[in-house]
Design a protein around this motif. Structure first.
Motif, PDB file in Angstrom:
ATOM      1  N   SER B  39      35.404 -17.120  -4.295  1.00 24.98           N
ATOM      2  CA  SER B  39      35.538 -18.395  -3.595  1.00 24.98           C
ATOM      3  C   SER B  39      34.688 -18.532  -2.321  1.00 24.98           C
ATOM      4  O   SER B  39      34.020 -19.547  -2.158  1.00 24.98           O
ATOM      5  CB  SER B  39      37.010 -18.664  -3.296  1.00 24.98           C
ATOM      6  OG  SER B  39      37.161 -19.778  -2.493  1.00 24.98           O
ATOM      7  N   PRO B  40      34.683 -17.530  -1.420  1.00 25.16           N
ATOM      8  CA  PRO B  40      33.891 -17.719  -0.195  1.00 25.16           C
ATOM      9  C   PRO B  40      32.393 -17.749  -0.431  1.00 25.16           C
ATOM     10  O   PRO B  40      31.646 -18.241   0.407  1.00 25.16           O
ATOM     11  CB  PRO B  40      34.261 -16.508   0.665  1.00 25.16           C
ATOM     12  CG  PRO B  40      35.491 -15.957   0.070  1.00 25.16           C
ATOM     13  CD  PRO B  40      35.459 -16.296  -1.373  1.00 25.16           C
ATOM     14  N   ILE B  41      31.926 -17.198  -1.551  1.00 25.73           N
ATOM     15  CA  ILE B  41      30.470 -17.132  -1.742  1.00 25.73           C
ATOM     16  C   ILE B  41      30.030 -17.960  -2.934  1.00 25.73           C
ATOM     17  O   ILE B  41      28.951 -17.772  -3.471  1.00 25.73           O
ATOM     18  CB  ILE B  41      30.000 -15.673  -1.901  1.00 25.73           C
ATOM     19  CG1 ILE B  41      30.725 -15.007  -3.079  1.00 25.73           C
ATOM     20  CG2 ILE B  41      30.206 -14.881  -0.639  1.00 25.73           C
ATOM     21  CD1 ILE B  41      30.060 -13.736  -3.543  1.00 25.73           C
ATOM     22  N   VAL B  42      30.873 -18.891  -3.367  1.00 29.89           N
ATOM     23  CA  VAL B  42      30.537 -19.723  -4.515  1.00 29.89           C
ATOM     24  C   VAL B  42      29.272 -20.535  -4.171  1.00 29.89           C
ATOM     25  O   VAL B  42      29.148 -21.084  -3.081  1.00 29.89           O
ATOM     26  CB  VAL B  42      31.742 -20.616  -4.901  1.00 29.89           C
ATOM     27  CG1 VAL B  42      32.025 -21.692  -3.886  1.00 29.89           C
ATOM     28  CG2 VAL B  42      31.543 -21.219  -6.274  1.00 29.89           C
TER      29      VAL B  42
END
Lengths: 312, 169
Positions: B39-42
């Motif tokens: 999620s944080p690096i999508v």
């Protein structure tokens, strides 16, 4: 009759280019304006945000279902592989939990008796609204998720969002049929907590990393690795005592905690309605379509408190 | 007459395609995948989409469309409003000036130019967020998101190219 095309385009081309440029500058200026407006008039921006979210929610709801079922399938396949080992583990855990249950029941009875003795004010009843996580904006800049329950289901700003493991965040915006949950790891998240057995007050401040910081701890308080962190209930919106995490880092780099919540399995969230607010008795929330469990773990005072509020 | 109405409708639908596809990508990146730590690096798919269409069909990705995409991204993402809208507009201004050179260049060249362009975009978004919050945000996950965005470019560009060939030529 026919004018030569050249003369028109001779004038029109620079004019059009100028209009283009002007429109572009106008758009850039409006983007700047919106940024300032977002700082100044948060209510209007919030309304726009919830309107867009409400519009997109049916689509996201639809799109997230196959992903969920696929993940469910993968999970069940994985579980199938070590069913035996897990069964043994669960048996052991069940035995352990049964012991805990006995202890909890004894303590609860004792607690009730002591409360009655001291005539303490009972905590307001807790009610949970279960909502499915249907949107995760992702990215490096914010940590929030969207759920498919909104004001029509009794969701209100400030409610705590919890999973079976512990606190996940709080409701930041409520639309009609959707709500945004600000996760406790978000850079804007601030949650009053109690640390360790000493129940020292602190604020859990997110910074977009997976391990949020503990700040504003009184000087001289001794915090150990592995100390449990629970919500303090200060500020009123959160029920006190919700498990949050354990202290995972102490020392020079500041205090950090490891939250109990499993970020990669954030499928359903329970929104804890704790405040004694008026909307509890509105007809829509009583007959709301979401799974509303009038849930009060326990004592008679609490149940009475709950029914009194509902009857109001 | 009837024929011309239909063909005009068809033309409008086709010319809206890049914007619609980009909008769809903005929403698609909202679907929770529940993959650990993703999620944080999508990847920021909208940056790729805007970069591609501004180079190959700038007439179909006008300023208002880019502004709208940014605004929707801001409103859905929960961050300060106007940040993505502004950065996307600046992206269009920067890439639009060089598009003749890029549109005739090889795929490798376009991807290579995307590296600094995306880096500047992410830096600007980061800087505007920091300005808005009044603190310095940790830049590590921004950097990782930049890397995933750059990595996903060839795949998306290929899809866009196929779509462009099928619908817009």
């Amino acid at each position: 009759m026919k004018k030569p095309a050249g003369s028109i385009s001779y004038i029109a081309t620079p004019v059009r280019a100028w209009i283009h440029r002007f429109a572009f500058i106008l758009l850039v200026a409006s983007a700047f304006g919106l940024m300032l407006l977002g700082k100044a008039d948060t209510v209007m921006v919030e309304r726009a945000r919830t309107a867009v979210t409400d519009a997109v929610v049916p689509l996201l709801d639809l799109a997230s279902r196959p992903v969920d079922s696929f993940n469910g399938m993968v999970d069940s396949l994985r579980e199938m592989a070590d069913l035996r080992a897990e069964n043994a583990l669960l048996r052991r855990e069940n035995d352990r939990l049964r012991n805990w249950q006995a202890v909890a029941q004894r303590l609860e009875a004792e607690n009730t008796a002591l409360r009655r003795l001291t005539q303490s004010v009972p905590d307001p009843g807790l009610r949970f609204i279960t909502a499915r996580v249907i949107g995760d904006p992702g990215g490096a800049f914010a940590r929030s998720v969207l759920v498919n329950a909104g004001a029509r289901d009794g969701v209100a700003k400030g409610q705590a969002a919890i999973t079976s493991e512990g606190l996940a965040g709080r409701v930041a915006e409520t639309g009609h049929r959707s709500a945004r949950i600000l996760l406790l790891s978000d850079i804007n998240s601030r949650i009053p907590v109690l640390v360790g057995d000493g129940r020292d007050r602190a604020i859990l401040a997110g910074d977009n990393s997976v391990q949020p910081r503990l700040v504003y701890l009184a000087p001289g308080v001794d915090v150990q690795l592995g100390d449990r962190v629970v919500t303090s209930g200060h500020g009123g919106a959160f029920p006190p005592g919700l498990p949050v995490g354990v202290v995972s880092q102490v020392g020079e780099g500041g205090l950090r905690i490891e939250p109990f919540v499993d970020w990669s399995h954030l499928e359903y969230l329970r929104l804890a309605d704790y405040e004694l607010s008026g909307f509890l008795s509105t007809p829509e929330t009583r007959n709301g379509p979401a799974t509303l469990e009038a849930n009060r773990s326990g004592d008679q005072e609490g149940t009475q408190g709950g029914s009194q509020r509902a009857g109001r | 007459m009837n024929q011309s109405v239909w063909s005009r409708l068809d033309l409008v639908a086709r010319s809206l395609f890049p914007f619609a596809l980009s909008l769809l990508l903005v929403m698609a990146s909202m679907v929770p995948l529940r993959v650990p730590d993703l999620s944080p690096i999508v990847p920021a798919l909208s940056i790729v989409a805007i970069y591609y269409w501004v180079i190959y069909r700038p007439d179909l990705m006008p300023g208002w469309a880019v502004f709208l995409l940014g605004l929707i991204q801001d409103l859905l993402g929960g961050g300060p409003v106007g940040v993505h809208a502004l950065v996307f507009l600046l992206l269009v201004a920067a890439v639009g000036g060089q598009r003749r050179f890029l549109a005739t260049g090889s795929f490798g060249l376009v991807w290579f130019v995307f590296l600094p362009v995306a880096a500047i975009c992410f830096f600007l978004i980061w800087a505007l967020y920091c300005l808005n919050l009044g603190t310095i945000m940790d830049g590590r996950s921004v950097f990782f998101q930049y890397l995933t965005t750059v990595a996903v470019y060839p795949c998306l560009a290929w899809i866009f190219a196929q779509a462009q060939r099928a619908l817009l030529r």
